[in-house]
Write a protein that holds these residues in place. Structure first.
Motif, mmCIF file in Angstrom:
data_model
loop_
_atom_site.group_PDB
_atom_site.id
_atom_site.type_symbol
_atom_site.label_atom_id
_atom_site.label_comp_id
_atom_site.label_asym_id
_atom_site.label_seq_id
_atom_site.Cartn_x
_atom_site.Cartn_y
_atom_site.Cartn_z
ATOM 1 N N GLU A 1 -0.120 32.318 -38.131
ATOM 2 C CA GLU A 1 -1.048 32.546 -37.020
ATOM 3 C C GLU A 1 -2.438 31.985 -37.336
ATOM 4 O O GLU A 1 -3.120 31.470 -36.447
ATOM 5 C CB GLU A 1 -1.119 34.036 -36.695
ATOM 6 C CG GLU A 1 0.196 34.567 -36.122
ATOM 7 C CD GLU A 1 0.188 36.063 -35.934
ATOM 8 O OE1 GLU A 1 0.096 36.504 -34.765
ATOM 9 O OE2 GLU A 1 0.259 36.784 -36.950
ATOM 10 N N PRO B 1 -12.015 30.679 -26.162
ATOM 11 C CA PRO B 1 -10.883 31.512 -25.744
ATOM 12 C C PRO B 1 -9.755 31.553 -26.778
ATOM 13 O O PRO B 1 -9.077 32.566 -26.926
ATOM 14 C CB PRO B 1 -10.409 30.853 -24.450
ATOM 15 C CG PRO B 1 -11.587 30.101 -23.939
ATOM 16 C CD PRO B 1 -12.357 29.688 -25.151
ATOM 17 N N VAL B 2 -9.571 30.468 -27.499
ATOM 18 C CA VAL B 2 -8.531 30.413 -28.534
ATOM 19 C C VAL B 2 -8.795 31.464 -29.606
ATOM 20 O O VAL B 2 -7.882 32.172 -30.051
ATOM 21 C CB VAL B 2 -8.493 28.997 -29.163
ATOM 22 C CG1 VAL B 2 -7.554 28.943 -30.343
ATOM 23 C CG2 VAL B 2 -8.150 27.953 -28.139
ATOM 24 N N THR B 3 -10.048 31.594 -30.022
ATOM 25 C CA THR B 3 -10.420 32.572 -31.047
ATOM 26 C C THR B 3 -10.270 33.980 -30.509
ATOM 27 O O THR B 3 -9.765 34.870 -31.211
ATOM 28 C CB THR B 3 -11.859 32.332 -31.520
ATOM 29 O OG1 THR B 3 -11.994 30.968 -31.936
ATOM 30 C CG2 THR B 3 -12.236 33.248 -32.655
ATOM 31 N N LYS B 4 -10.686 34.197 -29.293
ATOM 32 C CA LYS B 4 -10.564 35.543 -28.700
ATOM 33 C C LYS B 4 -9.101 35.936 -28.524
ATOM 34 O O LYS B 4 -8.744 37.090 -28.710
ATOM 35 C CB LYS B 4 -11.335 35.602 -27.390
ATOM 36 C CG LYS B 4 -12.831 35.537 -27.638
ATOM 37 C CD LYS B 4 -13.640 35.649 -26.387
ATOM 38 C CE LYS B 4 -15.118 35.580 -26.727
ATOM 39 N NZ LYS B 4 -15.963 35.665 -25.552
ATOM 40 N N ASP B 5 -8.242 34.982 -28.200
ATOM 41 C CA ASP B 5 -6.809 35.267 -28.117
ATOM 42 C C ASP B 5 -6.264 35.646 -29.494
ATOM 43 O O ASP B 5 -5.433 36.545 -29.613
ATOM 44 C CB ASP B 5 -6.035 34.049 -27.584
ATOM 45 C CG ASP B 5 -6.236 33.839 -26.102
ATOM 46 O OD1 ASP B 5 -6.720 34.776 -25.422
ATOM 47 O OD2 ASP B 5 -5.910 32.742 -25.613
ATOM 48 N N PHE B 6 -6.734 34.976 -30.533
ATOM 49 C CA PHE B 6 -6.301 35.279 -31.895
ATOM 50 C C PHE B 6 -6.691 36.709 -32.278
ATOM 51 O O PHE B 6 -5.892 37.443 -32.854
ATOM 52 C CB PHE B 6 -6.926 34.287 -32.880
ATOM 53 C CG PHE B 6 -6.662 34.587 -34.324
ATOM 54 C CD1 PHE B 6 -5.468 34.217 -34.911
ATOM 55 C CD2 PHE B 6 -7.606 35.233 -35.098
ATOM 56 C CE1 PHE B 6 -5.215 34.486 -36.258
ATOM 57 C CE2 PHE B 6 -7.374 35.506 -36.435
ATOM 58 C CZ PHE B 6 -6.175 35.130 -37.019
ATOM 59 N N SER C 1 -5.181 39.632 -29.404
ATOM 60 C CA SER C 1 -3.767 39.712 -29.003
ATOM 61 C C SER C 1 -2.911 40.261 -30.111
ATOM 62 O O SER C 1 -3.233 40.291 -31.241
ATOM 63 C CB SER C 1 -3.248 38.327 -28.611
ATOM 64 O OG SER C 1 -3.257 37.445 -29.710
#
Length: 187
Positions: A119, A179-184, A187
């Motif tokens: 991940e 957004p990629v970092t916030k999804d990491f 989630s």
């Protein structure tokens, strides 16, 4: 060429060479080595004579006030406390490591997440696709190993490398607000 009493060439003071005293034959030797298109003279400009200093570099703290930079940074730091080795039903098949990460926020709270190495690798790949010029700001992930992957010394080095990577990502305003970092994280 003038010679002095001891037979040495005389030194003349000519302002055309910047006030430097040199023998006559030296200037004629220079003239034969210098191409004709280099024969221009450079004069001292007024800007180079002045001694103006640039303003000093100042550091600004944006953690208390609301600014554009402080709005995009929301993490204070990352600590990877430890790991858990998850095993499958068959010995040594499907075995993997889950990392326990604690993200301290600027509000004083903390977020606990559990992530696998894959991940972290996916996060780095997606960030490089989103921000192609950020490769220098993002450290590489610690290397993989097929032989040592579950040994404590290898896992300790990997823990330190993953914590450093995640700190670099979350403390960078551009990368942490993606957004990629916030999804990491969420989630």
């Amino acid at each position: 060429m003038d010679l002095t009493a001891n037979g040495n060439p005389s030194i003349h003071n000519d302002r055309s060479n910047g006030g430097v005293n040199e023998p006559e034959y030296a200037s004629s030797a220079k003239a034969s080595l210098i191409p004709p298109y280099w024969s221009h003279r450079r004069y001292e400009s007024y800007a180079s004579v002045e001694t103006t200093k640039p303003p000093p570099i100042t550091l600004e703290d944006h953690t208390d006030g609301q600014s554009e930079q402080s709005g995009s940074c929301w993490a204070r730091g990352v600590v990877i406390d430890g790991y858990v080795v998850v095993t499958g039903t068959v010995p040594n098949v499907g075995k993997f490591v889950v990392w326990n990460c604690r993200i301290d926020t600027l509000d004083g709270g903390s977020i606990v997440i559990r992530k696998r190495y894959s991940e972290f690798d996916d996060l780095r790949t997606m960030l490089l696709l989103t921000f192609p010029y950020s490769k220098a700001a993002m450290p590489p992930l610690p290397p993989k190993s097929l032989i040592y992957k579950f040994r404590p010394t290898f896992l300790e080095k990997r823990r330190i490398g993953l914590a450093y990577f995640l700190n670099c990502v979350l403390l960078n305003p551009d990368l942490s607000s993606a957004p990629v970092t916030k999804d990491f994280v969420f989630s």
